[in-house]
Design an enzyme around this catalytic site. Sequence first.
Site, PDB file in Angstrom:
ATOM      1  N   SER A 146       0.808  -1.333   0.136  1.00 28.76           N
ATOM      2  CA  SER A 146       0.016  -0.017   0.340  1.00 28.76           C
ATOM      3  C   SER A 146       1.047   1.340   0.040  1.00 28.76           C
ATOM      4  O   SER A 146       1.821   1.567   0.614  1.00 28.76           O
ATOM      5  CB  SER A 146      -1.076   0.229   1.235  1.00 28.76           C
ATOM      6  OG  SER A 146      -1.511   1.366   1.971  1.00 28.76           O
ATOM      7  N   TYR A 159      -1.635  -0.285  10.587  1.00 28.76           N
ATOM      8  CA  TYR A 159      -2.156  -0.847   8.882  1.00 28.76           C
ATOM      9  C   TYR A 159      -0.500  -0.273   8.344  1.00 28.76           C
ATOM     10  O   TYR A 159       0.042  -0.404   7.395  1.00 28.76           O
ATOM     11  CB  TYR A 159      -2.755  -0.584   8.663  1.00 28.76           C
ATOM     12  CG  TYR A 159      -3.412  -0.661   6.673  1.00 28.76           C
ATOM     13  CD1 TYR A 159      -3.448  -1.600   6.814  1.00 28.76           C
ATOM     14  CD2 TYR A 159      -2.736   0.394   6.454  1.00 28.76           C
ATOM     15  CE1 TYR A 159      -3.404  -1.859   5.429  1.00 28.76           C
ATOM     16  CE2 TYR A 159      -3.192   0.041   4.466  1.00 28.76           C
ATOM     17  CZ  TYR A 159      -3.521  -1.180   4.234  1.00 28.76           C
ATOM     18  OH  TYR A 159      -3.715  -1.429   2.683  1.00 28.76           O
TER      19      TYR A 159
END
Length: 261
Positions: A146, A159
């Site tokens: 990501s 995250y």
Amino acid sequence: MSDLSNWVGIITGSATGIGAATARMLAARGAKVIVNYTKSLQDAEETAAACQAAGGEAILCQADVSQDDDCKKLVQTALHAWGRIDGLVNNAGTTKIVPHHDLEGLSGDDFQRIYAVNVVGPYQMCRAVAPTMKAQGGGSIVNISSIAGVVGVGSSIAYAASKGALNTMTLSLARVLGPEIRINAVCPGFVQGRWQQQWLGDEYDERIKQEEATTPLGRAGSAEDMAEVAVMFLTSCHNVTGEVLLSDSGRHLSFAPAKAR
């Protein structure tokens, strides 16, 4: 496009989203794929059916990549059915949505759970497929990371940190898995779909407009956009390993230079 009728791949977390799009794209070229899910059986069945309708083969396998035995089960399922493994996409992931300023919103257990799926899981999957790929003379692995792991944004600090760790692990594994196995990472930015709708709620449509108005390419990314990059790494790019590639319509250009790449 080249024929993949003799090509076998495992795509973790492939019931929906990027994983499902990747499975369908591979199947459209004749590939045989393991469609993995943890809880979303109906979605996984729909993805498998779409793969078969596209001209490939698909087998469902329920497995939690945070569990080492489940990672081995995924590998054995592929080997039992087709006798080889040519590609692995580590797409399964999890998060907890906590604003970054809320330091009390994340516990140690939250970090452990997120890292178990987003970092330990891909490591265990790489370890599980490596002997087969090396013995057969080659293979390719793609980690779905990501932009969060590059610039420190996203659904939570835990995250973002886990995706940063996944990027670093991609570099480490590229050094030790070669020359037989290539491993690269794809870092999506905003991706349209169910997960973003659930996260953003009423702000979802506005976020799409924002992406279209403010990114250099004027686009809001799709799962198919990310799958396209993953398939590229899997089936071509034979001189590339250890690459961390952003697929975000140029969104990262609005941040300070990203040394984490």
